[in-house]
Design a protein around this motif. Structure first.
Motif, PDB file in Angstrom:
ATOM      1  N   ASN A 171      14.376  17.170  54.396  1.00  0.00           N
ATOM      2  CA  ASN A 171      14.042  17.626  55.746  1.00  0.00           C
ATOM      3  C   ASN A 171      13.926  19.145  55.816  1.00  0.00           C
ATOM      4  OD1 ASN A 171      14.019  15.004  56.769  1.00  0.00           O
ATOM      5  ND2 ASN A 171      16.212  15.037  57.207  1.00  0.00           N
ATOM      6  N   LEU A 172      14.813  19.814  55.080  1.00  0.00           N
ATOM      7  CA  LEU A 172      14.717  21.271  55.051  1.00  0.00           C
ATOM      8  C   LEU A 172      13.430  21.722  54.374  1.00  0.00           C
ATOM      9  CD1 LEU A 172      18.401  22.281  54.202  1.00  0.00           C
ATOM     10  CD2 LEU A 172      17.218  22.543  56.382  1.00  0.00           C
ATOM     11  N   ARG A 173      13.042  20.972  53.311  1.00  0.00           N
ATOM     12  CA  ARG A 173      11.791  21.319  52.640  1.00  0.00           C
ATOM     13  C   ARG A 173      10.599  21.098  53.578  1.00  0.00           C
ATOM     14  NH1 ARG A 173       7.821  18.817  50.219  1.00  0.00           N
ATOM     15  NH2 ARG A 173       8.778  16.777  50.539  1.00  0.00           N
ATOM     16  N   ARG A 174      10.628  19.935  54.266  1.00  0.00           N
ATOM     17  CA  ARG A 174       9.542  19.670  55.218  1.00  0.00           C
ATOM     18  C   ARG A 174       9.554  20.684  56.357  1.00  0.00           C
ATOM     19  NH1 ARG A 174       9.846  13.050  55.892  1.00  0.00           N
ATOM     20  NH2 ARG A 174       9.260  12.537  53.726  1.00  0.00           N
ATOM     21  N   LEU A 175      10.784  21.025  56.796  1.00  0.00           N
ATOM     22  CA  LEU A 175      10.881  22.023  57.853  1.00  0.00           C
ATOM     23  C   LEU A 175      10.328  23.362  57.390  1.00  0.00           C
ATOM     24  CD1 LEU A 175      11.882  22.768  60.676  1.00  0.00           C
ATOM     25  CD2 LEU A 175      14.127  23.267  59.668  1.00  0.00           C
ATOM     26  N   GLN A 176      10.604  23.684  56.117  1.00  0.00           N
ATOM     27  CA  GLN A 176      10.052  24.920  55.574  1.00  0.00           C
ATOM     28  C   GLN A 176       8.535  24.863  55.529  1.00  0.00           C
ATOM     29  OE1 GLN A 176      11.832  27.595  54.885  1.00  0.00           O
ATOM     30  NE2 GLN A 176      10.043  28.796  54.283  1.00  0.00           N
ATOM     31  N   ALA A 230       3.426  26.185  57.918  1.00  0.00           N
ATOM     32  CA  ALA A 230       2.206  25.807  58.645  1.00  0.00           C
ATOM     33  C   ALA A 230       2.170  26.455  60.026  1.00  0.00           C
ATOM     34  CB  ALA A 230       2.121  24.287  58.765  1.00  0.00           C
ATOM     35  N   ILE A 231       3.366  26.526  60.676  1.00  0.00           N
ATOM     36  CA  ILE A 231       3.418  27.149  61.995  1.00  0.00           C
ATOM     37  C   ILE A 231       3.094  28.636  61.893  1.00  0.00           C
ATOM     38  CG2 ILE A 231       4.993  27.803  63.854  1.00  0.00           C
ATOM     39  CD1 ILE A 231       6.354  25.082  63.481  1.00  0.00           C
ATOM     40  N   ASP A 232       3.617  29.278  60.831  1.00  0.00           N
ATOM     41  CA  ASP A 232       3.286  30.697  60.642  1.00  0.00           C
ATOM     42  C   ASP A 232       1.792  30.881  60.429  1.00  0.00           C
ATOM     43  OD1 ASP A 232       5.938  31.346  60.912  1.00  0.00           O
ATOM     44  OD2 ASP A 232       6.345  31.297  58.755  1.00  0.00           O
ATOM     45  N   SER A 233       1.219  29.963  59.591  1.00  0.00           N
ATOM     46  CA  SER A 233      -0.228  30.045  59.377  1.00  0.00           C
ATOM     47  C   SER A 233      -0.996  29.790  60.669  1.00  0.00           C
ATOM     48  CB  SER A 233      -0.645  29.031  58.302  1.00  0.00           C
ATOM     49  OG  SER A 233      -2.043  29.046  58.112  1.00  0.00           O
ATOM     50  N   ALA A 234      -0.527  28.759  61.430  1.00  0.00           N
ATOM     51  CA  ALA A 234      -1.186  28.476  62.708  1.00  0.00           C
ATOM     52  C   ALA A 234      -1.033  29.639  63.682  1.00  0.00           C
ATOM     53  CB  ALA A 234      -0.614  27.207  63.316  1.00  0.00           C
ATOM     54  N   GLN A 235       0.150  30.281  63.659  1.00  0.00           N
ATOM     55  CA  GLN A 235       0.351  31.431  64.534  1.00  0.00           C
ATOM     56  C   GLN A 235      -0.577  32.576  64.162  1.00  0.00           C
ATOM     57  OE1 GLN A 235       4.367  32.807  64.576  1.00  0.00           O
ATOM     58  NE2 GLN A 235       4.044  34.286  66.243  1.00  0.00           N
TER      59      GLN A 235
END
Length: 414
Positions: free
Chosen positions: A112-117, A122-127
């Motif tokens: 889960n931590l890996r997926r969260l990372q 992805a969120i950073d890229s989307a941002q």
């Protein structure tokens, strides 16, 4: 009566007509005392016997209780050992399960931590994309704030959609009509039909004012201005671009935004109906793309019909080639049948040779010595019986070996 004058015979009182003397009274008292003592002794004996019996029963009960306590102790000890063993096994199993569960939870937590990372990446890229898009939107807003630049933007989107969907030569940008008008795009239709006109000059001033207005009065005024601008633009397209015999009786009014297109159909239904009555179709980028695809299919179908005679000639040549191929295949089949008959004849000859070899192997010699070489059999189908008068001849001067008689039946099967 004085104490000194008393004796055992002294009558103290008369009871029931009988005088009671002092001696008799003392004797009676002594007997009563003895009887009391005897009764007390008997009661004490009975009490002692009862107490002894009670003690015996208590001892027996105590022995039974001790036996039962020993049995219970043994049972409890066995049960306690079994309970301790079961508890130990359960604790071991529970410890293993807890360890396995903790390991699984740890692995799941790491996953889960890996997926969260990954999600955070992805969120950073989307941002970053959103920030880039915000900058692009700011640039787009600057572009749309200028009327000429806004018209160029709508023209560019329309040209991109048309150029991607149609082949070269099927469209023309900024063509001049017979009345001197220059539509943004004209699309050539098949079979000599008039061209289809696409206009990309959409009025956005009143629309932007309407979208940015906060007061209801300003919104109503902006909506009225936008409605008037749309009506004027629709009338201009109908009068300038709908030329009988030169263009189609229907033209496209291109709106460069899906949201504006949806808002127009939702809040300005009267404008849409007026455009339809004037044979002006308001299209968004997706609808223009769909229309271009339909026109492309129509052009492809017209091209196929124009090339139908070439296809027919090619089909005739193809049928001639198929006839020659069929003739050659039949000749090849005749060659294969002749070859098959030759192979069958060869198999018959080889079968005869095999049978003759088997008969040669089955020869029986009457005497020892080399077997004579068999001569070819006669052509007539007859059997030659063995001769009983044949005998070995003597060898000549050259020392020829003696030949033995052969029992040979030669049957020609030709």
């Amino acid at each position: 009566m004085s104490r000194d004058s008393l004796s055992f015979d002294t009558v103290l009182f008369i009871l029931g007509g009988h005088p009671v003397t002092l001696g008799l009274l003392l004797a009676g008292l002594c007997g009563l005392l003895l009887l009391t003592m005897l009764l007390s002794t008997l009661r004490r004996g009975r009490a002692h016997a009862a107490e002894q019996e009670r003690i015996d029963r208590l001892l027996t009960a105590q022995a039974e209780m001790q036996s039962r306590m020993a049995t219970l102790t043994e049972v409890f000890g066995t049960r306690q050992s079994e309970l301790n063993r079961a508890i130990g096994e359960r604790l071991d199993g529970m410890g293993q399960r807890i360890g396995s569960s903790i390991l699984q939870q740890t692995q799941a937590t790491h996953e889960n931590l890996r997926r969260l990372q990954e999600r955070l990446t992805a969120i950073d890229s989307a941002q970053a994309n959103i920030q880039t898009l915000a900058r692009d939107m700011a640039g787009l807003q600057q572009i749309l704030s200028n009327k000429q630049t806004r018209g160029a933007f709508g023209q560019q989107r329309m040209e991109t959609i048309v150029a991607d969907g149609l082949p070269q030569g099927a469209y023309t940008f900024q063509a001049t009509l017979s009345n001197g008008a220059r539509p943004d795009c004209t699309i050539r239709m098949p079979n000599g039909q008039p061209a289809l006109v696409v206009d990309a000059k959409f009025p956005l001033e009143a629309w932007n004012t309407l979208r940015s207005a906060q007061d209801e009065a300003v919104k109503r005024q902006a909506a009225q201005q936008f409605r008037r601008d749309m009506e004027v633009h629709i009338r201009d397209i109908a009068t300038k671009y709908l030329l009988p015999g030169e263009t189609q009786d229907t033209a496209f009014l291109f709106v460069p935004s899906e949201s504006i297109f949806a808002d127009i159909h939702e809040h300005f239904e009267a404008i849409v109906q007026k455009a339809q009555r004037a044979r002006i179709v308001i299209v968004s980028p997706s609808l223009l793309l769909l229309s271009i695809q339909v026109i492309q299919a129509i052009l492809r179908d017209a091209s196929m019909r124009e090339q139908a005679h070439l296809i027919r000639d090619e089909v005739v040549h193809l049928m001639a080639d198929l006839g020659r191929l069929d003739e050659r295949v039949r000749k090849l089949q005749g060659h294969f049948l002749a070859s098959q008959r030759d192979v069958e004849d060869i198999l018959i000859s080889s079968d005869k040779l095999r049978k003759r070899g088997g008969r040669i192997e089955a020869l029986e010699l009457d005497t020892q010595g080399p077997a004579p070489v068999a001569s070819p059999p006669p052509a007539q189908p007859q059997a030659t019986p063995p001769s009983s008068a044949s005998a070995p001849q003597a060898a000549g001067d050259q020392g020829r070996p003696r030949q033995s008689a052969l029992k040979l039946w030669v049957v020609d099967e030709d």
